[in-house]
Scaffold this motif. Sequence first.
Motif, PDB file in Angstrom:
ATOM      1  N   LYS A 125      32.368  17.264  40.386  1.00 30.86           N
ATOM      2  CA  LYS A 125      31.735  15.977  40.006  1.00 30.86           C
ATOM      3  C   LYS A 125      30.178  16.202  40.240  1.00 30.86           C
ATOM      4  CE  LYS A 125      35.484  12.735  41.642  1.00 30.86           C
ATOM      5  NZ  LYS A 125      35.913  11.906  42.695  1.00 30.86           N
ATOM      6  N   ARG A 126      29.800  16.927  41.070  1.00 30.12           N
ATOM      7  CA  ARG A 126      28.281  17.208  41.128  1.00 30.12           C
ATOM      8  C   ARG A 126      27.800  18.018  40.333  1.00 30.12           C
ATOM      9  NH1 ARG A 126      28.889  18.914  46.010  1.00 30.12           N
ATOM     10  NH2 ARG A 126      28.948  21.059  45.605  1.00 30.12           N
TER      11      ARG A 126
ATOM     12  N   ARG B  34      29.168  18.598  36.953  1.00 31.12           N
ATOM     13  CA  ARG B  34      29.410  18.157  35.394  1.00 31.12           C
ATOM     14  C   ARG B  34      28.384  17.359  34.969  1.00 31.12           C
ATOM     15  NH1 ARG B  34      34.086  13.637  37.033  1.00 31.12           N
ATOM     16  NH2 ARG B  34      32.417  12.101  37.829  1.00 31.12           N
ATOM     17  N   ASN B  35      28.372  17.311  33.709  1.00 36.21           N
ATOM     18  CA  ASN B  35      27.577  16.388  32.931  1.00 36.21           C
ATOM     19  C   ASN B  35      27.728  14.849  32.798  1.00 36.21           C
ATOM     20  OD1 ASN B  35      25.980  14.802  31.017  1.00 36.21           O
ATOM     21  ND2 ASN B  35      26.136  16.324  29.514  1.00 36.21           N
ATOM     22  N   SER B  36      27.328  14.200  33.980  1.00 31.96           N
ATOM     23  CA  SER B  36      27.730  12.829  34.486  1.00 31.96           C
ATOM     24  C   SER B  36      27.551  11.971  33.133  1.00 31.96           C
ATOM     25  CB  SER B  36      26.948  12.338  35.551  1.00 31.96           C
ATOM     26  OG  SER B  36      25.551  12.265  35.330  1.00 31.96           O
TER      27      SER B  36
ATOM     28  N   VAL C  65      30.630  12.224  31.054  1.00 32.25           N
ATOM     29  CA  VAL C  65      31.889  11.696  31.689  1.00 32.25           C
ATOM     30  C   VAL C  65      31.904  10.244  31.478  1.00 32.25           C
ATOM     31  CG1 VAL C  65      32.888  11.490  33.974  1.00 32.25           C
ATOM     32  CG2 VAL C  65      32.048  13.657  33.116  1.00 32.25           C
ATOM     33  N   LYS C  66      30.661   9.623  31.880  1.00 32.08           N
ATOM     34  CA  LYS C  66      30.552   7.789  31.770  1.00 32.08           C
ATOM     35  C   LYS C  66      30.799   7.649  30.389  1.00 32.08           C
ATOM     36  CE  LYS C  66      27.309   7.241  35.458  1.00 32.08           C
ATOM     37  NZ  LYS C  66      25.852   6.901  35.901  1.00 32.08           N
TER      38      LYS C  66
ATOM     39  N   GLU D  45      39.447   9.083  38.366  1.00 32.48           N
ATOM     40  CA  GLU D  45      38.452   8.178  37.518  1.00 32.48           C
ATOM     41  C   GLU D  45      39.052   7.200  36.361  1.00 32.48           C
ATOM     42  OE1 GLU D  45      34.385  10.646  38.403  1.00 32.48           O
ATOM     43  OE2 GLU D  45      35.666  11.377  36.816  1.00 32.48           O
TER      44      GLU D  45
ATOM     45  N   ALA E  88      36.545  14.521  33.364  1.00 27.51           N
ATOM     46  CA  ALA E  88      36.900  13.272  34.227  1.00 27.51           C
ATOM     47  C   ALA E  88      38.098  13.576  35.081  1.00 27.51           C
ATOM     48  CB  ALA E  88      37.084  12.368  33.073  1.00 27.51           C
TER      49      ALA E  88
END
Length: 544
Positions: free
Chosen positions: A485-486, A488-490, A493-494, A526, A522
């Motif tokens: 989670k830290r 990755r490309n947040s 993902v969103k 999530e 993801a």
Amino acid sequence: MSNKKKWLETTYKQASERPIRFSTVSDMELDPLYTPDDVSGSYDDALGNPGEFPYTRGVYGSMYRGRLWTMRQFAGFGLAEDTNARFHFLLGQGQDGLSTAFDMPTLMGYDADHERALGEVGREGVSVSTVYDMATLFDRIPLDRVTTSMTVNCSASILLAMYLVVAERNGIPWERVGGTIQNDMLKEYIAQKEWICPPRPALRIVTDMIEFCARKVPRWHAVSISGYHIREAGSTAVQELAFTIADGICYVDEAVKRGIAVDDFAQRLSFFWNLHNDFLEEVAKLRAARRMWARIMKDRFGAKNPKSMMLRTHAQTAGASLTAQQPINNVVRVAIQALAGVLGGIQSLHTNSMDETLALPTEQAVMVALRTQQVIAEETGVTNTIDPFGGSYAVEALTDRMEREANDYIRRIDEMGGMVKAIETGYPQREIAEAAFHFQRQLEQGIKTVVGVNKYSIPEEIPIATLKIDPAIEERQIQRVRKVKRERNSVAVKEALARVAEACRSGENLMGPICEAVRRDATVGEVSDIFRAEFGVYRDPGWI
């Protein structure tokens, strides 16, 4: 006067009989003798030859003379690499298919770092939160040559997406990936009680997966319609048969309403049955199931392809029949149950380990369970003749009776408006609860026997070795998930999760957006949170 009636009134009446009521585990009362008078229908209509409609005697023409059933031992514990090692051990011992057990957080759609996962990570199955866990789980396993079964339901769409993305990254086209994902949400509301959203949106997700697999993953069974958990919850054999077939009818109904031609998907539906202790009852149940499904698919849904009418099935020996007392006795129970499955014509089999009431199975216990199947296959001779119990007056009479009584249940469910409506009113739940209570009362009164529990018990037992799960694995898995989670490309993902949410609202097939979300890292939790937000969270109404 028939020959049987004359015999009952003379020879049998003059003989001595134990003063008990003779009935099956399900409490189906049995005659002392069965004759041709107890069997109905012509041979061609009621039985037919193996590989021919109505498939009572088996779905394949040569059955085990052509190929044995797939020996698919259920495995999963700890971290992905722990279960991967068990997979390689089993394949090395002669197993030819994989079956994956996930831990409770994964089954319920929570990541390992969620507060609700505390104390459960890797405990009763393998922990999978990210696509990297899935890649480690199947490391060095050729996904185009080994078929995989995954026992997961409310988060099944996400786990299947992860499996497909792993295959994709290994250069394996989806068309070559074969296996089964349980994905039977209806039985969750009836029996197993693992869910995220209410029945109707859950059914929509299942139908999305049927449609997606029919078009994109043609060797994959998108649903394993599961009576196993219905029986584990305490149902009778007839209830297991009826409610499972009724669930199957509901899935086919929904897919047809979606506009998918029945012959485009029905041949990739599979079933999963429980194998309990009553030998003849289990053989008859499996034979009745094939005949019922063949007739339903042909007459009710108009299927034309013979493969659409074939009920192909996995089976597992009954976990509920295993005892913590005198656990070595479980080896005997499992052998008898497995033999019933083989004589009933299953295509895939898991045999439980002797220690499963105490802990996850040890390597030695798993090997004994696998060897049980291999002894049946290689030493007993029962595979040499197809459907050797076919024509037995007792088995044919039981097959007829179970089909008749199961069809009565299905008619009642149809009159209620179908299985979803029946679940919403608590009908199958109450029927199972009453059957479970009845059996428990028989045990307590000594009417039914469990050897080593309510009869033949011993004051002191010698303990057997059990598998211990290192508590430290939970923290290791939490840190792995947090690292993904830290790093990755947040933003990506969103965006991907927003597309999943949009598809939930628009009615678009969810599998494409879920696969894309998984590609962007993801997690299981999530995507499950999107389901919770868009469809709501189901609460058991407490019908029983």
